[in-house]
Design an enzyme around this catalytic site. Structure first.
Site: not given
Length: 474
Positions: A140, A259-261, A264
């Site tokens: 980030y 985006g994190d999902c 991951a």
């Protein structure tokens, strides 16, 4: 380190704060909406959210990040406790806090506060990366990844590494299995870079050129550019035909954290042994479901800590899914069968069954069960492949395999509200109807496409093979 190797997430944690309210008027002194606050919530964002999502299902996850002594850092520690194992770098400064003010569920303004510089890693961080089963870098732009770059470069040579980049962050280490910029990041990362192609526009061709250029610049095995409703475009160094993986449905919801999902889910799938293309398919579907459920602001994500448990078990997922849907007041639908060769009749039945309720669980006969029911030579397809095909269908939420000749035992554990069969049955003829009634469930029959059956397909294939053997070459 002993025991199974963990999945390691490296990156910048933020504290996300959402202030929710309603706006029905403008301020008297400026053309700005007045938001009457109805509630607020705080949860880890950035690498913290990615790590929490990767840990769903009991996966062992280690999060390497920089935290300090400020209240935001303490809030992150409390929320991630019991979900992931924290390995901290010192933070010189304060943890970033990103506050969104929402009116009617839509952002009105975002306020950013705080920020610091990560310090040097200790031996525990180096050991975690040396023993990682897979690695996700959630960058980030705060340079936590840069603080452990030598260890990340070494990990990329040994294990699957996924890098979710940021235009202001560190470049991915060479050898990354996948790099996952979104469309805006891909544009920003290519704009003005030395040797970058002068690409403009938002066509698939333009993003294919950008993805190829980035893959070559970073010496990555692949670059997967996420394109929102259009899905994901996978490109590789040297060009070639890109692969477009479409989203299974249009997700209307809060995209914050999608985006994190996606990242991951991708790294978890690679850790489970899936090919990159297969991992991206799973990640696209998970990200769409994540957005539809409310994104990072969905309070269900943070209600209970994810306690580390046994290895991934699809059957356990089915039972947990059924319990979760019931707890929310939803309708659990189940169906069953051999599904030896999935054909148009099966697909139509499953799509119709999914529309009956809020989830669809398929009870699948094991190989031994199919042989007892269908005779020698069946199944044509082993159970692992049958389950995988079914789970890949957008209409199917979970698959559970049973060994008995009939699914009554597994139904007693799932306790669905509706049991669906297709064909010419009557409800009274279904052996499952009696057990459904014991908890107030309902068995129903749905129409089935005429002329479609595994037996007929197998017979036609055998007849075609026999004709081919009798026909002289040429």
């Amino acid at each position: 380190m002993t025991g199974p190797k963990p999945l390691v997430v490296v990156g910048d944690v933020l504290l996300d704060e959402d202030i929710e309210g309603v706006a029905t008027r403008l301020a008297p002194d400026a053309p700005a909406p007045v938001v009457d606050v109805t509630g607020d919530r705080r949860h880890p964002g950035g690498a913290g959210l990615a790590a929490a999502l990767a840990a769903r299902g009991g996966r062992d996850v280690v999060l390497v990040t920089a935290l300090g002594d400020d209240p935001a850092s303490e809030a992150v520690r409390r929320e991630l406790g019991g979900r992931v194992r924290l390995l901290e770098l010192p933070l010189h400064g304060t943890l970033p806090v990103k506050t969104r003010v929402l009116a009617g569920g839509r952002p009105v303004v975002r306020i950013d506060r705080g920020g610091g510089t990560p310090g040097e890693p200790d031996e525990a961080v180096r050991e975690a990366l040396a023993g990682a089963h897979a690695v996700l870098v959630a960058d980030y732009g705060r340079h936590t990844a840069g603080a452990v770059r030598p260890q990340l470069a070494d990990a990329a040579r040994r294990t699957p590494l996924v890098w979710d980049p940021h235009p202001k962050g560190d470049p991915p280490v060479p050898g990354a299995r996948l790099v996952t910029p979104n469309a805006a990041e891909a544009v920003a990362l290519c704009a003005g870079a030395p040797g970058a192609p002068g690409v403009s526009g938002v066509s698939l061709g333009a993003f294919a050129e950008r993805g190829t250029e980035l893959a070559e610049r970073w010496r990555a095995a692949g670059v997967a550019v996420t394109l929102g409703d259009r899905g994901v475009l996978l490109t590789r160094p040297g060009g070639g035909t890109p692969m477009l993986i479409p989203a299974p449905f249009r997700a209307d919801g809060d995209p914050c954290g999608a985006g994190d999902c996606f990242a991951a889910t991708t790294v978890a799938a690679l850790a489970d042994g899936l090919l990159p293309e297969e991992a991206l398919q799973r990640a696209v579907a998970e990200a769409a479901a994540f957005v539809a459920a409310g994104g990072a602001g969905n309070p269900e994500l943070w209600h209970a800590p994810a306690v580390p448990g046994p290895a991934h078990d699809p059957a356990a997922d089915a039972f947990e899914l059924a319990e979760g849907v019931r707890a929310r007041g939803g309708t659990v639908v189940a169906t069953g069968g051999c599904f030896d060769l999935v054909h148009a009749g099966h697909v139509g039945l499953l799509e119709s069954a999914r529309r009956v309720g809020d989830c669809l669980i398929v009870c699948l006969n094991s190989d031994a069960s199919v042989t007892r029911r269908k005779g020698a030579g069946r199944p044509l397809t082993p159970v692992a492949d049958r389950a995988r095909v079914l789970a890949a269908l957008g209409s199917v939420d979970a698959v559970v395999v049973f060994e008995e000749d009939t699914p009554e035992a597994v139904l007693g554990r799932l306790r669905p509200d509706v049991w669906v069969k297709g064909g010419d049955y009557s409800v009274e003829e279904l052996p499952e109807a009696e057990v459904l009634r014991s908890w107030g469930g309902q068995a129903v029959v749905l129409p089935y496409l005429d002329g479609r059956s595994t037996t007929a397909l197998a017979r036609r294939a055998a007849e075609a093979a026999a004709v081919a053997l009798r026909t002289p070459d040429g």
